[in-house]
Design a protein around this motif. Sequence first.
Motif, mmCIF file in Angstrom:
data_model
loop_
_atom_site.group_PDB
_atom_site.id
_atom_site.type_symbol
_atom_site.label_atom_id
_atom_site.label_comp_id
_atom_site.label_asym_id
_atom_site.label_seq_id
_atom_site.Cartn_x
_atom_site.Cartn_y
_atom_site.Cartn_z
ATOM 1 N N TYR A 256 13.710 -1.276 2.830
ATOM 2 C CA TYR A 256 13.596 -0.139 1.845
ATOM 3 C C TYR A 256 13.093 -0.828 0.537
ATOM 4 O O TYR A 256 13.608 -1.837 -0.028
ATOM 5 C CB TYR A 256 14.862 0.627 1.615
ATOM 6 C CG TYR A 256 15.267 1.800 2.415
ATOM 7 C CD1 TYR A 256 14.377 2.458 3.117
ATOM 8 C CD2 TYR A 256 16.380 1.322 3.224
ATOM 9 C CE1 TYR A 256 14.665 3.218 4.192
ATOM 10 C CE2 TYR A 256 16.780 2.212 4.212
ATOM 11 C CZ TYR A 256 15.849 3.091 4.857
ATOM 12 O OH TYR A 256 16.361 4.015 5.847
ATOM 13 N N TRP A 257 11.809 -0.236 -0.119
ATOM 14 C CA TRP A 257 11.570 -0.691 -1.440
ATOM 15 C C TRP A 257 11.531 0.777 -2.160
ATOM 16 O O TRP A 257 11.041 1.962 -1.610
ATOM 17 C CB TRP A 257 10.089 -1.067 -1.202
ATOM 18 C CG TRP A 257 10.249 -2.534 -0.629
ATOM 19 C CD1 TRP A 257 10.204 -2.852 0.883
ATOM 20 C CD2 TRP A 257 9.875 -3.642 -1.293
ATOM 21 N NE1 TRP A 257 9.964 -4.206 0.740
ATOM 22 C CE2 TRP A 257 10.050 -4.822 -0.411
ATOM 23 C CE3 TRP A 257 9.635 -4.181 -2.747
ATOM 24 C CZ2 TRP A 257 9.468 -6.097 -0.519
ATOM 25 C CZ3 TRP A 257 9.514 -5.557 -2.882
ATOM 26 C CH2 TRP A 257 9.429 -6.514 -1.848
ATOM 27 N N TYR A 258 11.586 0.701 -3.532
ATOM 28 C CA TYR A 258 11.401 1.915 -4.234
ATOM 29 C C TYR A 258 10.246 1.549 -5.232
ATOM 30 O O TYR A 258 10.186 0.666 -5.944
ATOM 31 C CB TYR A 258 12.649 1.819 -5.292
ATOM 32 C CG TYR A 258 12.690 3.106 -6.232
ATOM 33 C CD1 TYR A 258 12.863 4.271 -5.827
ATOM 34 C CD2 TYR A 258 12.781 2.772 -7.716
ATOM 35 C CE1 TYR A 258 12.718 5.387 -6.594
ATOM 36 C CE2 TYR A 258 13.058 3.740 -8.555
ATOM 37 C CZ TYR A 258 12.695 5.312 -7.924
ATOM 38 O OH TYR A 258 13.016 6.269 -8.841
ATOM 39 N N HIS A 259 9.280 2.457 -5.322
ATOM 40 C CA HIS A 259 7.977 2.312 -6.249
ATOM 41 C C HIS A 259 8.380 2.950 -7.856
ATOM 42 O O HIS A 259 7.847 3.931 -8.181
ATOM 43 C CB HIS A 259 6.943 3.182 -5.702
ATOM 44 C CG HIS A 259 5.932 2.635 -6.207
ATOM 45 N ND1 HIS A 259 4.576 3.055 -5.961
ATOM 46 C CD2 HIS A 259 5.575 1.876 -7.132
ATOM 47 C CE1 HIS A 259 3.299 2.741 -6.486
ATOM 48 N NE2 HIS A 259 4.010 1.858 -7.459
ATOM 49 N N SER B 184 3.602 -2.069 8.063
ATOM 50 C CA SER B 184 3.560 -0.456 7.965
ATOM 51 C C SER B 184 4.178 -0.144 6.748
ATOM 52 O O SER B 184 5.143 -0.880 5.986
ATOM 53 C CB SER B 184 4.345 -0.092 9.407
ATOM 54 O OG SER B 184 5.160 0.756 9.033
ATOM 55 N N VAL B 185 3.755 0.887 6.229
ATOM 56 C CA VAL B 185 4.248 1.489 4.783
ATOM 57 C C VAL B 185 4.619 3.043 5.134
ATOM 58 O O VAL B 185 3.473 3.480 5.459
ATOM 59 C CB VAL B 185 3.659 1.286 3.436
ATOM 60 C CG1 VAL B 185 4.560 1.692 2.184
ATOM 61 C CG2 VAL B 185 3.254 -0.512 3.367
ATOM 62 N N GLU B 186 5.835 3.477 5.033
ATOM 63 C CA GLU B 186 5.921 4.779 5.218
ATOM 64 C C GLU B 186 6.599 5.505 4.232
ATOM 65 O O GLU B 186 7.584 4.697 3.637
ATOM 66 C CB GLU B 186 6.903 5.336 6.289
ATOM 67 C CG GLU B 186 6.216 5.074 7.545
ATOM 68 C CD GLU B 186 6.955 5.163 8.930
ATOM 69 O OE1 GLU B 186 8.208 5.643 8.929
ATOM 70 O OE2 GLU B 186 6.437 4.428 9.964
ATOM 71 N N ALA B 187 6.404 6.760 3.973
ATOM 72 C CA ALA B 187 7.616 7.266 2.627
ATOM 73 C C ALA B 187 8.770 7.752 3.462
ATOM 74 O O ALA B 187 8.709 7.750 4.757
ATOM 75 C CB ALA B 187 6.806 8.876 2.325
ATOM 76 N N ALA B 188 9.801 7.540 2.752
ATOM 77 C CA ALA B 188 11.193 7.808 3.421
ATOM 78 C C ALA B 188 12.156 8.520 2.510
ATOM 79 O O ALA B 188 13.046 7.881 1.925
ATOM 80 C CB ALA B 188 11.852 6.239 3.622
ATOM 81 N N ALA C 253 1.003 -1.214 -0.081
ATOM 82 C CA ALA C 253 0.066 0.073 -0.029
ATOM 83 C C ALA C 253 0.850 1.147 0.014
ATOM 84 O O ALA C 253 1.518 1.508 1.007
ATOM 85 C CB ALA C 253 -0.983 -0.117 1.262
ATOM 86 N N CYS C 254 1.157 1.856 -1.255
ATOM 87 C CA CYS C 254 2.092 2.920 -1.364
ATOM 88 C C CYS C 254 1.068 4.241 -0.590
ATOM 89 O O CYS C 254 0.117 4.484 -1.211
ATOM 90 C CB CYS C 254 2.198 3.185 -2.906
ATOM 91 S SG CYS C 254 3.366 4.843 -3.038
ATOM 92 N N PRO C 255 1.583 5.168 0.093
ATOM 93 C CA PRO C 255 1.119 6.093 0.782
ATOM 94 C C PRO C 255 0.646 7.004 -0.366
ATOM 95 O O PRO C 255 -0.170 7.996 -0.206
ATOM 96 C CB PRO C 255 2.179 6.709 1.604
ATOM 97 C CG PRO C 255 3.344 6.255 1.470
ATOM 98 C CD PRO C 255 3.349 4.687 0.694
ATOM 99 N N SER D 168 8.877 6.983 -5.303
ATOM 100 C CA SER D 168 9.395 7.186 -4.030
ATOM 101 C C SER D 168 10.139 6.121 -3.191
ATOM 102 O O SER D 168 9.880 4.994 -3.684
ATOM 103 C CB SER D 168 8.063 7.459 -3.351
ATOM 104 O OG SER D 168 7.476 8.737 -3.817
ATOM 105 N N TRP D 169 10.942 6.404 -2.329
ATOM 106 C CA TRP D 169 11.625 5.545 -1.627
ATOM 107 C C TRP D 169 10.600 5.364 -0.505
ATOM 108 O O TRP D 169 9.939 6.091 -0.005
ATOM 109 C CB TRP D 169 12.743 5.847 -1.162
ATOM 110 C CG TRP D 169 13.887 5.541 -2.080
ATOM 111 C CD1 TRP D 169 14.424 6.414 -2.835
ATOM 112 C CD2 TRP D 169 14.494 4.293 -2.447
ATOM 113 N NE1 TRP D 169 15.579 5.785 -3.771
ATOM 114 C CE2 TRP D 169 15.330 4.467 -3.424
ATOM 115 C CE3 TRP D 169 14.377 3.059 -1.648
ATOM 116 C CZ2 TRP D 169 16.130 3.584 -3.865
ATOM 117 C CZ3 TRP D 169 15.005 1.852 -2.325
ATOM 118 C CH2 TRP D 169 15.964 2.202 -2.999
ATOM 119 N N LEU D 170 10.410 3.956 0.004
ATOM 120 C CA LEU D 170 9.369 3.588 1.041
ATOM 121 C C LEU D 170 10.040 2.993 1.935
ATOM 122 O O LEU D 170 11.069 1.937 1.722
ATOM 123 C CB LEU D 170 8.247 2.795 0.431
ATOM 124 C CG LEU D 170 7.309 3.657 -0.604
ATOM 125 C CD1 LEU D 170 6.544 2.466 -1.322
ATOM 126 C CD2 LEU D 170 6.873 4.811 -0.192
#
Lengths: 417, 107
Positions: free
Chosen positions: B62-65, B86-90, B4-6, B71-73
């Motif tokens: 870390y994942w990259y969309h 949990s998924v947060e913008a990073a 779930a990308c923010p 965005s880096w997440l």
Amino acid sequence: MKYSIFSLARAALSGHKSWARTWRDPAPKSHYDVVIIGGGGHGLATAYFLAHTYGIRNVAVLEKGWIGSGNAGRNTTIIRSNYMLPGNTGFYELSMKLWESMEQDLNYNTMVSQRGIINLYHSDAQRDAFARRGNVMRINGIDAELLDAVQIRKMLPFLNYDNARFPIQGGLLQRRAGTARHDAVVWGYAHAADKLGVDVIQNCEVTGFTRDANGKVTGVETSRGRIGAGKVGMAVAGSSSRVAAMAGLRLPIESHVLQAFVSEAIKPLIPGVITFGAGHFYVSQSDKGGLVFGGDLDGYNSYAQRGNMPVMEDVCEGGMALMPMIGRVRLLRQWGGIMDMSMDGTPIIDRTPVDGLYINAGWCYGGFKATPASGLTFAHLLAREEPHEEARRFRLDRFQRGLMIDEKGQGAQPNLH
Amino acid sequence: MRIACPFCGERENGEFTYLGDAKPQRPAMVALEVAGGAAGEAEAFYDYVYLRDNVAGEMDEYWYHGGGCRSWLRLTRNTATHEITSVEAAPGTGASSSPASTAGTIS
Ligand SMILES: Cc1cc2nc3c(=O)[nH]c(=O)nc-3n(C[C@H](O)[C@H](O)[C@H](O)COP(=O)(O)OP(=O)(O)OC[C@H]3O[C@@H](n4cnc5c(N)ncnc54)[C@H](O)[C@@H]3O)c2cc1C
């Protein structure tokens, strides 16, 4: 029990009811000279070679589930020795030679089939890289032939040669490569080791180590009680970090999931193993007729033994691009296994900083072919306290010393190896 | 596995690229230069580059969309079940904090 045409005939006369157990089901003893953790191909082969070649027979193999329930029973069964870097070349060729004599050595039909492997190339640069690899192999006495598209087309007329992105220009062939029956390899080593007195103990999970005042490992804690050991060797593949952590060690390893696929059975189509590296796809055909194929890692850390849809899609697309007729075949089964991905894509067979604990790990997605040589060289290390000549570069400290063996040149990003 | 990308909502994991464990922290380069590669710093870099906890359970990573908002997440994901809690913008983390871009003055 010795297996032969006569034992088969005798058993047939009794309706196959007279077969004895292939290996015993012993209760763990309180102490062994050597305890091997992990009843996959590598653990069982190690126990076999300890007993057979090095005369150490008071040995147990402890397996948390049933033997072969890990990667040994989940892989796509390809065996080959087409490696290029010093350290790998000799080791995998040693393994190939052991495959060639395995059935006689173990008195077990492991269905070793040297049906050949072809790595396809699609550009001049890739051809040069394969020519170099082939030359390295030949200099080391390993068979390799560089074929052009005309020669490949004769062998594999059903491939798509005119793919716009990856037209097939040729391939590197190793005729002595092929496949073996993975479960039979596990059973064969269990059978042969058991006959030499090794205890193969299933449903016995190692949960910790016992250590003396100096920190030396003196045995293991298990779900079936404490078992003492002169030495402990771990060969637990995807679980390496978890078991090493019980001894306080961190490893240069990440666990990743790799998937494999089998189609419904069809008539004989594919003569050997075909790899289409550019398209992340490889395929062979099992003796039952199913097409056995796979591709890349899913790419994220996992201990779940199952993968996700994007990689299934990617692998199937690769298959369609290489041999469009595959689209007519239905997928029968799909599964995943947990790979012990090392930081340079090369295994580790070494002592650990913990006295009495020895490690065999980092096999990535290529450890099935290594099974016999891994067993022999790990047994050598355990018995002689010095590395086997062909495994001496597989050191645990090579990352610290700058002596990586990075066959793919990817660096310390395990999901890219 | 769906993430779930923010910014973009729930997407299949094929849209994302994996960098890995968020725990390893790059040691300060300065220390290494001043000390001329003192053993302690070399050890710290060895640890950072090569050693992993390789957690079986909940892990921050870390994942990259790349197939979406780029965005880096930062995710908390269970490596034994693939469950994402949990998924947060990073922003400013992930590969954008990797050696290449720290040193990079390309723009
Ligand atoms: C989909 C897939 C395809 C592959 N294809 C190929 C291929 O074509 N060619 C090739 O060469 N290689 C291939 N491989 C890789 C190969 O299967 C592995 O590298 C190799 O099997 C690893 O060695 P092993 O057989 O000893 O591992 P495993 O069979 O995984 O053995 C390890 C054992 O340790 C046990 N264990 C773990 N923790 C504990 C504990 N705490 N206590 C007791 N026991 C424990 C596990 O239950 C397991 O049985 C593939 C792997 C996969 C998953």
